[in-house]
Design a protein around this motif. Structure first.
Motif, PDB file in Angstrom:
ATOM      1  N   GLY A 185       0.814  -1.206   0.000  1.00 18.75           N
ATOM      2  CA  GLY A 185       0.000   0.000   0.000  1.00 18.75           C
ATOM      3  C   GLY A 185       0.849   1.258   0.000  1.00 18.75           C
ATOM      4  N   ALA A 186       1.949   1.234   0.776  1.00 24.03           N
ATOM      5  CA  ALA A 186       2.847   2.386   0.797  1.00 24.03           C
ATOM      6  C   ALA A 186       3.483   2.616  -0.568  1.00 24.03           C
ATOM      7  CB  ALA A 186       3.927   2.183   1.862  1.00 24.03           C
ATOM      8  N   ILE A 187       3.862   1.518  -1.233  1.00 19.06           N
ATOM      9  CA  ILE A 187       4.458   1.645  -2.561  1.00 19.06           C
ATOM     10  C   ILE A 187       3.450   2.226  -3.547  1.00 19.06           C
ATOM     11  CG2 ILE A 187       5.379   0.332  -4.517  1.00 19.06           C
ATOM     12  CD1 ILE A 187       6.648  -1.565  -2.479  1.00 19.06           C
ATOM     13  N   ARG A 188       2.211   1.753  -3.472  1.00 24.35           N
ATOM     14  CA  ARG A 188       1.181   2.299  -4.372  1.00 24.35           C
ATOM     15  C   ARG A 188       0.931   3.778  -4.082  1.00 24.35           C
ATOM     16  NH1 ARG A 188      -1.309  -2.721  -3.320  1.00 24.35           N
ATOM     17  NH2 ARG A 188      -2.617  -1.742  -1.710  1.00 24.35           N
ATOM     18  N   ALA A 189       0.911   4.120  -2.794  1.00 25.48           N
ATOM     19  CA  ALA A 189       0.690   5.524  -2.439  1.00 25.48           C
ATOM     20  C   ALA A 189       1.833   6.400  -2.954  1.00 25.48           C
ATOM     21  CB  ALA A 189       0.554   5.662  -0.921  1.00 25.48           C
ATOM     22  N   ALA A 213       3.250  10.144  -9.504  1.00 25.01           N
ATOM     23  CA  ALA A 213       2.587  10.376 -10.787  1.00 25.01           C
ATOM     24  C   ALA A 213       1.934  11.756 -10.826  1.00 25.01           C
ATOM     25  CB  ALA A 213       1.552   9.286 -11.046  1.00 25.01           C
ATOM     26  N   ARG A 214       1.238  12.110  -9.754  1.00 20.10           N
ATOM     27  CA  ARG A 214       0.618  13.438  -9.713  1.00 20.10           C
ATOM     28  C   ARG A 214       1.670  14.539  -9.694  1.00 20.10           C
ATOM     29  NH1 ARG A 214      -2.990  10.575  -6.372  1.00 20.10           N
ATOM     30  NH2 ARG A 214      -1.864  11.163  -4.496  1.00 20.10           N
ATOM     31  N   TRP A 215       2.775  14.260  -8.990  1.00 19.02           N
ATOM     32  CA  TRP A 215       3.864  15.246  -8.926  1.00 19.02           C
ATOM     33  C   TRP A 215       4.459  15.487 -10.308  1.00 19.02           C
ATOM     34  CZ3 TRP A 215       5.645  18.700  -5.579  1.00 19.02           C
ATOM     35  CH2 TRP A 215       6.941  19.171  -5.700  1.00 19.02           C
ATOM     36  N   ARG A 216       4.643  14.415 -11.076  1.00 18.27           N
ATOM     37  CA  ARG A 216       5.238  14.567 -12.407  1.00 18.27           C
ATOM     38  C   ARG A 216       4.313  15.282 -13.382  1.00 18.27           C
ATOM     39  NH1 ARG A 216       7.488   9.304 -11.238  1.00 18.27           N
ATOM     40  NH2 ARG A 216       5.628   8.312 -12.100  1.00 18.27           N
TER      41      ARG A 216
END
Length: 515
Positions: free
Chosen positions: A88-92, A98-101
């Motif tokens: 879950g941490a990896i997905r988060a 992704a949003r940052w990029r």
């Protein structure tokens, strides 16, 4: 027309798919190390937090937390032992990345710098009993800033003080050190992502390397720290970033380059020149970085064999004369800023006769190295062969790089069990790390290992970078994915309390580390 029978599935020509081979004993051992080492580190920091301070100052940050320290460290334990939480941490993290990029590049950089600046200033170090902080703020403030030990560093801070004194009326150099420390930190945090990109690491490898480099205990140097080791640490990391770029295999020509830049050899020589200049400036900032500079010979010697057209056996095809000329040319550029600084300090009236007389290397007793068998001065507290000395070395490494030495050991074990490809980049980092390790082992701290922790702090950067790259080279992709979350988180959980403690004046300052 009669219905046609449905075709029956035909057996695969290759036969049934073979079952996956069970993991080997070596794979199980390495996997266990990757999973258990963070747990071991967290257990050590939790269990030894209340041990006598002078004995284990490297894990002193959680002193006084009581049961709360187990709740703090338990955050890391949950992620280490729970695959679902870790996934879950990896997905988060992937979602945030992704949003940052998707943000515009300028906005990303601006927000990132603002966040880091707020952290560095908001948690800036208030503990002036570490190193020579108290002395420097007043001597530099009185413009007593010429000294052969770290001439360029003191000169830059004195220049900053002169400007701030004219603007704000400051009577000490504290604000100058805080400002340059913060600016150095903002420059430093840009370097690990660049290094990871140049090394060609995948997403998990980049997260592992950047995470470990951003959570070293030596990051305390960038939290408004008042001492002479901040700028040289930035210079050392920039030097390593340039050197690793020089050592990238296969110098290909980038698209759209101008005609004058189409010669990869010319581009490589230009970058090698900047590497040498950066090494020279770093030595001018503080001579302790000389211990890492034998690695420059590795860069200059290996560079000619990395140009296009060289085969896998290029080390046999490049002549000794070509390599030697590359070394001489690089060392000449390294010597240039050193020679200019020596000439400038000498012409300022602070002659070379002061070196070894009033400006004595080695502190109050003029002794640079830990005595071998017998301590004879009041600044010598231990001998090289004593347990006290090696306990202090372990304490220093635990403090400045909580996961650096562990990463190096696990990467070495994984490489020994599985085998891996050694190249010039690993050789460069190995030599830089070994040189700094010799310094950490042999240098005699006048104030004791706990208060003089910052004297050894620059060693954390090559050590951690070498360990992180070794892990990326020797671990399986799934192991790197696991380590990219658990290892940086563990380092953060043991570094953040120490940085936080030193940012609060209510911490008992006479105890040095403020645990």
């Amino acid at each position: 027309m009669p219905a046609q029978p449905s075709p029956q599935p035909q057996p695969s020509p290759a036969g049934p798919r073979p079952a996956a081979a069970p993991p080997s004993l070596a794979d199980r051992a390495v996997g266990a190390l990757v999973a258990l080492c963070p747990l071991a580190v967290l257990a050590v920091f939790g269990a030894l937090a209340d041990a006598p301070w002078r004995g284990v100052f490297g894990v002193d940050a959680l002193r006084g937390w009581g049961p709360a320290r187990w709740a703090w460290l338990g955050l890391g334990v949950l992620l280490v032992v729970s695959p679902s939480l870790r996934a879950g941490a990896i997905r988060a993290l992937a979602g945030v990345a992704a949003r940052w990029r998707r943000m515009p590049g300028g906005l990303r950089r601006g927000l990132s710098l603002m966040a880091w600046a707020g952290l560095f200033v908001g948690w800036r170090c208030q503990n002036f009993f570490l190193g020579d902080s108290f002395q420097l703020t007043h001597t530099v403030g009185r413009l007593l800033y010429v000294h052969w030990s770290e001439p360029l560093d003191i000169l830059l801070h004195a220049g900053g003080y002169s400007v701030l004194h004219a603007v704000t009326g400051a009577t000490t150099a504290e604000l100058s050190y805080v400002a340059l420390s913060t600016l150095a930190g903002l420059a430093y945090v840009q370097l690990p992502p660049l290094i990871a990109r140049d090394l060609g690491l995948d997403e998990h490898g980049r997260r592992l390397l950047v995470g470990l480099m951003w959570t070293v205990g030596a990051m305390q140097l960038f939290f408004g720290y008042v001492e002479s080791y901040t700028l040289c640490s930035l210079g050392l990391t920039a030097y390593m970033a340039l050197a690793l770029r020089v050592l990238r295999p296969g110098w290909s020509q980038p698209t759209g380059a101008s005609t004058s830049e189409r010669d990869p050899g010319a581009r490589q020589r230009r970058l090698l020149r900047w590497t040498g200049l950066t090494a020279g400036v770093t030595v001018c900032l503080h001579p302790l970085t000389l211990s890492a500079m034998p690695s420059l010979l590795v860069v200059a010697w290996a560079a000619p064999a990395l140009l296009p057209g060289r085969s896998a056996g290029a080390h046999l095809e490049v002549t000794v004369a070509t390599r030697a000329w590359s070394v001489v040319r690089t060392l000449a550029w390294t010597a240039l800023p050193v020679a200019l600084l020596i000439a400038g300090v000498h012409l300022s009236g602070h002659g070379l006769d002061r070196f070894g007389h009033t400006d004595v290397p080695g502190g109050g007793d003029g002794r640079m190295l830990v005595p071998l068998l017998e301590a004879t001065t009041r600044f010598e507290r231990k001998t090289l062969l004593s347990w006290l000395h090696w306990r202090d070395v372990l304490n220093e490494l635990t403090l400045i790089a909580p996961l650096g030495l562990v990463a190096l050991l696990v990467g070495g074990v994984a490489g020994a069990l599985r085998g891996f490809r050694w190249d010039a980049r690993l050789s460069f980092l190995a030599v830089a790390t070994a040189g700094m390790a010799v310094f950490v082992t042999l240098w005699n701290p006048d104030l004791g290992a706990a208060r003089d922790w910052d004297l050894y702090a620059p060693a954390a950067f090559p050590l951690t970078l070498f360990g992180a790259l070794l892990l990326c080279r020797t671990l399986r992709p799934d192991e790197v994915e696991t380590a990219s979350v658990t290892w940086p988180l563990t380092a953060l959980l043991v570094t953040a309390p120490w940085v936080w403690a030193n940012s609060h004046r209510r911490v008992p300052r006479v105890r040095g580390l403020g645990g």
